[in-house]
Design a protein around this motif. Sequence first.
Motif, PDB file in Angstrom:
ATOM      1  N   VAL A 311     -16.766  29.415  18.378  1.00 16.49           N
ATOM      2  CA  VAL A 311     -16.767  29.154  16.820  1.00 16.49           C
ATOM      3  C   VAL A 311     -15.878  29.968  15.999  1.00 16.49           C
ATOM      4  O   VAL A 311     -16.332  31.130  15.652  1.00 16.49           O
ATOM      5  N   PRO A 312     -14.716  29.369  15.491  1.00 15.40           N
ATOM      6  CA  PRO A 312     -13.762  30.274  14.964  1.00 15.40           C
ATOM      7  C   PRO A 312     -14.273  30.744  13.632  1.00 15.40           C
ATOM      8  O   PRO A 312     -13.818  31.770  13.432  1.00 15.40           O
ATOM      9  N   GLU A 313     -15.162  29.974  13.093  1.00 12.07           N
ATOM     10  CA  GLU A 313     -15.452  30.683  11.696  1.00 12.07           C
ATOM     11  C   GLU A 313     -16.340  31.882  11.795  1.00 12.07           C
ATOM     12  O   GLU A 313     -16.087  32.766  10.954  1.00 12.07           O
ATOM     13  N   LEU A 314     -16.848  32.013  12.817  1.00 16.32           N
ATOM     14  CA  LEU A 314     -17.498  33.334  13.003  1.00 16.32           C
ATOM     15  C   LEU A 314     -16.691  34.448  14.110  1.00 16.32           C
ATOM     16  O   LEU A 314     -17.470  35.398  14.331  1.00 16.32           O
ATOM     17  N   LYS A 315     -15.626  33.700  14.466  1.00 14.70           N
ATOM     18  CA  LYS A 315     -14.886  34.461  15.766  1.00 14.70           C
ATOM     19  C   LYS A 315     -15.756  34.999  16.935  1.00 14.70           C
ATOM     20  O   LYS A 315     -15.780  36.014  17.424  1.00 14.70           O
ATOM     21  N   ARG A 316     -16.900  33.907  17.447  1.00  9.78           N
ATOM     22  CA  ARG A 316     -17.753  34.234  18.449  1.00  9.78           C
ATOM     23  C   ARG A 316     -17.831  33.207  19.371  1.00  9.78           C
ATOM     24  O   ARG A 316     -17.453  32.055  19.038  1.00  9.78           O
ATOM     25  N   LEU A 317     -17.846  33.640  20.619  1.00  4.59           N
ATOM     26  CA  LEU A 317     -18.092  32.690  21.553  1.00  4.59           C
ATOM     27  C   LEU A 317     -19.555  32.889  22.211  1.00  4.59           C
ATOM     28  O   LEU A 317     -20.267  34.098  22.551  1.00  4.59           O
ATOM     29  N   TYR A 318     -20.134  31.657  22.379  1.00  4.85           N
ATOM     30  CA  TYR A 318     -21.739  31.587  22.882  1.00  4.85           C
ATOM     31  C   TYR A 318     -21.461  31.214  24.241  1.00  4.85           C
ATOM     32  O   TYR A 318     -20.919  30.284  24.604  1.00  4.85           O
ATOM     33  N   VAL A 319     -22.237  31.851  24.966  1.00  2.96           N
ATOM     34  CA  VAL A 319     -22.106  31.684  26.437  1.00  2.96           C
ATOM     35  C   VAL A 319     -23.806  31.546  26.994  1.00  2.96           C
ATOM     36  O   VAL A 319     -24.761  32.116  26.698  1.00  2.96           O
ATOM     37  N   GLN A 334     -25.678  34.428  25.462  1.00  2.00           N
ATOM     38  CA  GLN A 334     -25.072  35.837  25.029  1.00  2.00           C
ATOM     39  C   GLN A 334     -24.082  35.421  23.976  1.00  2.00           C
ATOM     40  O   GLN A 334     -23.633  34.010  23.819  1.00  2.00           O
ATOM     41  N   ILE A 335     -24.052  36.117  22.925  1.00  2.00           N
ATOM     42  CA  ILE A 335     -22.972  35.836  21.809  1.00  2.00           C
ATOM     43  C   ILE A 335     -21.954  36.927  22.238  1.00  2.00           C
ATOM     44  O   ILE A 335     -22.234  37.857  22.019  1.00  2.00           O
ATOM     45  N   PHE A 336     -20.821  36.747  22.122  1.00  2.00           N
ATOM     46  CA  PHE A 336     -19.636  37.591  22.382  1.00  2.00           C
ATOM     47  C   PHE A 336     -18.732  37.426  21.015  1.00  2.00           C
ATOM     48  O   PHE A 336     -18.594  36.326  20.440  1.00  2.00           O
ATOM     49  N   GLU A 337     -18.296  38.628  20.444  1.00  2.00           N
ATOM     50  CA  GLU A 337     -17.376  38.720  19.251  1.00  2.00           C
ATOM     51  C   GLU A 337     -15.963  39.135  19.823  1.00  2.00           C
ATOM     52  O   GLU A 337     -15.758  39.933  20.463  1.00  2.00           O
ATOM     53  N   ALA A 338     -15.092  38.168  19.228  1.00  2.00           N
ATOM     54  CA  ALA A 338     -13.687  38.348  19.667  1.00  2.00           C
ATOM     55  C   ALA A 338     -13.204  39.765  18.983  1.00  2.00           C
ATOM     56  O   ALA A 338     -13.360  39.956  17.678  1.00  2.00           O
TER      57      ALA A 338
END
Length: 339
Positions: A311-319, A334-338
């Motif tokens: 989700v680029p708006e939050l700069k997060r990758l949801y796994v 899991q939620i990762f932040e770029a």
Amino acid sequence: MRPSLKICIMIILSSCALKVGAQEKLPLKLVVTTPMPGFTGDFDHFGLDVKGNRLFLAAEDHKTVEVFDLRTGKRIHSIEGFGHPLTMVYLSESDRLLVTNGDADDVALVDCKQYKIINTLKLGKGVDHSAYNPVNKYFYVENGGGPDVKTHALAIIDTRSFKIIGEIPGLSGDANEGMVIDRAGKKLYVNLTGSDEVGVIDLDTRQIIARWPLPDAHVAHAIALDERNHRVFTATRKPPQFVVFNADTGKVVASLPCVGVNSDMSIDFARKRIYITGSDTASVFEQRDADHYEHIAEVPTAYRAKSSIFVPELKRLYVADSGKGKPDAKLALQIFEAQ
């Protein structure tokens, strides 16, 4: 304190500091883990409602679509009534969700105010992957496959009327994997696993106009489109390989090893990165230019953590951490932040 004990403690502390430093330097930082107790088997793909702050996840064996708060990761609802939920798209105009339903071979229409299925649309055997075209509001769904067939099709559903308005026939094999549509809504790129090719479909004529062979690789799953650089990315499982095609010529311009059991891929345009998720890690590649890519990290995730969405708006990758084939697996979001 004895000198030998003091030295041992110093070594341990130094080792911990090195590990923390290495974690901080990773391009993705784990910020939230939402455990999913009571869930077994695999999770499949995500749906996204940015404005409504919701994330949807297909829980295959649980036969539900789980709803999460996009920012906190908290699980807020469970939508029931599916046979085998797989892929989906959220329709912001109507606050509804379309979900491909494997065992029932249909597409379910979900009211996201009441969180319930309000209609279904029967298709052929082998319903699974899908792609949504926001230009014409059509939903393309894989179906018509099976163990004894040589080709399958994409059903075309008008999401405004929730009716089948046509199909794209002649896709090789009994099934395909990932699909992606360009921003103009004119071309669809699809992983043709039956013939180890990437197929290019003209959405106006509904015909396959090009087939790009994979470079000595098989079972392509994840796919993504970089229109800025005229590149199509795909990831295979046998062997696990990240492959870059020139979208104008169909030629392979790069190929690098990546995580196995991969299922999803996202492009982080702001950081010029590609994230591919599979079992145990997420492979991160950096784009130097259109033809050159560097593997910069394997970020630890979890067992069969193959499904993801960026989700680029939050700069997060949801796994989604799955559990198929491992009784003691810890299923979770899991939620990762770029970084």
